[in-house]
Design an enzyme around this catalytic site. Structure first.
Site, short mmCIF file in Angstrom:
data_model
loop_
_atom_site.label_atom_id
_atom_site.label_comp_id
_atom_site.label_asym_id
_atom_site.label_seq_id
_atom_site.Cartn_x
_atom_site.Cartn_y
_atom_site.Cartn_z
N ARG A 71 0.90 -1.22 -0.06
CA ARG A 71 -0.13 0.23 0.13
C ARG A 71 0.98 1.39 0.01
O ARG A 71 0.39 2.24 -0.38
CB ARG A 71 -1.04 -0.13 1.16
CG ARG A 71 -2.08 1.00 0.90
CD ARG A 71 -2.96 1.12 2.14
NE ARG A 71 -2.37 1.66 3.47
CZ ARG A 71 -2.48 0.96 4.66
NH1 ARG A 71 -3.10 -0.25 4.81
NH2 ARG A 71 -2.08 1.55 5.59
N TYR A 105 -15.00 16.28 -16.65
CA TYR A 105 -15.22 14.85 -17.18
C TYR A 105 -16.78 14.69 -15.82
O TYR A 105 -16.55 15.20 -14.78
CB TYR A 105 -14.40 13.92 -16.50
CG TYR A 105 -14.44 12.46 -16.65
CD1 TYR A 105 -14.70 11.82 -18.09
CD2 TYR A 105 -14.66 11.66 -15.60
CE1 TYR A 105 -15.04 10.41 -18.01
CE2 TYR A 105 -14.84 10.46 -15.47
CZ TYR A 105 -15.06 9.76 -16.82
OH TYR A 105 -15.09 8.47 -17.04
N ASP A 119 -6.31 17.99 -15.26
CA ASP A 119 -6.33 16.72 -15.73
C ASP A 119 -6.01 16.69 -17.40
O ASP A 119 -6.56 17.31 -18.19
CB ASP A 119 -7.99 16.54 -15.67
CG ASP A 119 -8.43 14.92 -15.98
OD1 ASP A 119 -7.65 14.30 -16.85
OD2 ASP A 119 -9.35 14.54 -15.77
N LYS A 138 -6.77 5.30 -20.31
CA LYS A 138 -7.10 5.81 -21.91
C LYS A 138 -5.94 5.75 -22.68
O LYS A 138 -5.58 4.55 -22.96
CB LYS A 138 -7.61 7.45 -21.81
CG LYS A 138 -8.53 7.68 -20.82
CD LYS A 138 -9.92 6.98 -21.02
CE LYS A 138 -11.06 6.96 -19.88
NZ LYS A 138 -11.30 8.28 -19.27
C1 LIG Z 1 -11.77 8.62 -18.30
C2 LIG Z 1 -11.65 10.00 -17.41
C3 LIG Z 1 -11.43 10.12 -16.04
C4 LIG Z 1 -11.61 8.94 -15.12
O1 LIG Z 1 -10.66 8.01 -15.16
P1 LIG Z 1 -11.05 6.56 -14.87
O2 LIG Z 1 -9.86 5.78 -15.20
O3 LIG Z 1 -12.38 6.25 -15.75
O4 LIG Z 1 -11.44 6.44 -13.41
C5 LIG Z 1 -11.00 11.40 -15.53
N1 LIG Z 1 -10.82 12.51 -16.40
C6 LIG Z 1 -10.96 12.44 -17.80
C7 LIG Z 1 -10.63 13.59 -18.74
C8 LIG Z 1 -11.31 11.03 -18.26
O5 LIG Z 1 -11.39 11.16 -19.62
#
Ligand SMILES: *Cc1c(COP(=O)(O)O)cnc(C)c1O
Length: 371
Positions: free
Chosen positions: A34, A88, A161, A186
């Site tokens: 952890r 998001y 982000d 992604k």
């Molecule tokens: C998919 C996404 C998230 C969240 O990510 P997860 O891996 O699904 O938890 C946050 N910000 C953006 C811009 C995203 O496309």
């Protein structure tokens, strides 16, 4: 040549003195997964160098990364967040359904209107500004150097982000952000088989980030960490192809009679064109194209999407396969209708995440479905 998958949850030392050192200082070795894990440490080092940060934390999802970044930023600052309106969907949910009821003050503004952001940040003591480099799904691009200056003047941390842009297009820490987050699910992992996230931090926030994670433990599993590193080996190649396909598809969609409007950052009439020229490299504008179908209601959008044969009807993006999503039904389903309207998300809007297939195959599928 490849980092092993260390599945151990705890680590054994012959001499207790060595274990003691591992507990007191992470550079002294590993003690418990952890806190630290050698596979994750390799991914964290890789992402630190890709984003130009001081250190990173690999998390179990992108949303865990967003939450850790917010908690880190707010740890010793006023409990207030100024957030770009176009976030998001789950990030909006985190702010409005979890943090706000627990006492965090949240103020949404147009993240591309610098006067509005500056006013919002000056209104009340603010701990963090949260924005996305390329917003979802309308692909707005905020001037993050100006956001960083506003955050700096307010004593707040800027959290960016960078999931849609990726470090190939822009490195927010170099423009003044303090914390960068990714959904590694992604483009970084890139093959639709990992759920993961990353926070990359500057030096002043790194200790807090790790300390919070040691306690709450939202860490990535070592197998997902391995898959993410495997994905990153081809990340630049894939991303260039995603961007190239998206740019060409956007240009063709703009000419198509069944399309009302196309959203893509290469468009010279894009509302943030000046910022895009300044922040993004020539020709690399991301792999997402959003567009509105002329005169389509929900039923017409369903019929169009059900005609697709190659493009997969699925949530997410950054997969090698092209994916199409209906924001109204999925990613922005739980966003309040007035918030959705302010964001400009209409019932006829779809979002295409261009894959790395041959351009003519993707275009052929779109054309037959648009008939
Ligand atoms: C998919 C996404 C998230 C969240 O990510 P997860 O891996 O699904 O938890 C946050 N910000 C953006 C811009 C995203 O496309």
């Amino acid at each position: 040549m490849t980092t092993p998958i260390y599945a151990a949850s705890s680590f054994f030392y012959e001499r207790l003195e060595d274990l003691d050192r591992a507990f007191s200082d992470t550079s002294g070795g590993y003690c418990y997964a952890r806190y630290h894990n050698p596979t994750n440490a390799a991914l964290e080092e890789l992402m630190t160098s890709l984003e130009g940060g001081h250190g990173a934390l690999a998390t179990s999802s992108g949303m865990a990364a967003v939450e850790m970044a917010l908690r880190t930023a707010l740890k010793s600052r006023p409990n207030r967040v100024v957030a770009a309106e176009s976030l998001y969907g789950a990030s909006i949910g985190l702010l409005t359904k979890i943090l706000e009821p627990a006492g965090t003050r949240v103020r949404f503004v147009d993240g591309c209107d610098m006067d509005a952001v500056a006013d919002a940040a000056a209104e009340e003591p603010t701990g963090a500004i949260l924005a996305e480099t390329i917003s979802n799904p309308l692909l707005r691009v905020g001037a993050m150097d100006r956001l960083a200056a506003i955050a700096g003047a307010a004593g707040a941390a800027l959290i960016v982000d960078n999931t849609f842009a990726t470090p190939l297009l822009v490195r927010p820490l170099e423009w003044g952000a303090q914390l960068v987050v990714h959904s590694a699910t992604k483009y970084l992992a890139g093959h639709g088989d990992v759920l993961g996230g990353i926070v990359v931090s500057d030096q002043p926030h790194y200790e807090t980030l790790r300390a919070l994670s040691r306690i709450t433990g939202p860490v990535l599993g070592p197998f997902e960490s391995y898959l993410t590193m495997r994905g990153i080996k081809t990340f630049a190649l894939r991303m260039e192809r995603h961007c190239d396909n998206a740019r060409r598809l956007a240009a063709r969609l703009m000419e198509h009679p069944a399309i009302e409007r196309v959203y893509y950052p290469a468009d010279p009439s894009h509302p943030d064109a000046a910022t895009i020229r300044r922040l993004l490299p020539d020709g690399l504008y991301g792999g997402i194209v959003s567009f509105e179908l002329k005169g389509a209601d929900r039923a017409a959008v369903f019929r169009f999407m059900e005609r697709l044969k190659l493009i997969v009807r699925a949530t997410s993006l950054g997969d090698v396969h092209s994916l199409m999503l209906y924001p109204f039904m999925s990613s922005h389903r739980d966003v309040a209708p007035d918030h959705r309207a302010r964001m400009g998300i209409r019932e006829n809007l779809v979002r295409l995440a261009a894959g790395i297939e041959a351009l003519e195959d993707i275009w052929g599928d779109l054309e037959q479905a648009l008939r």
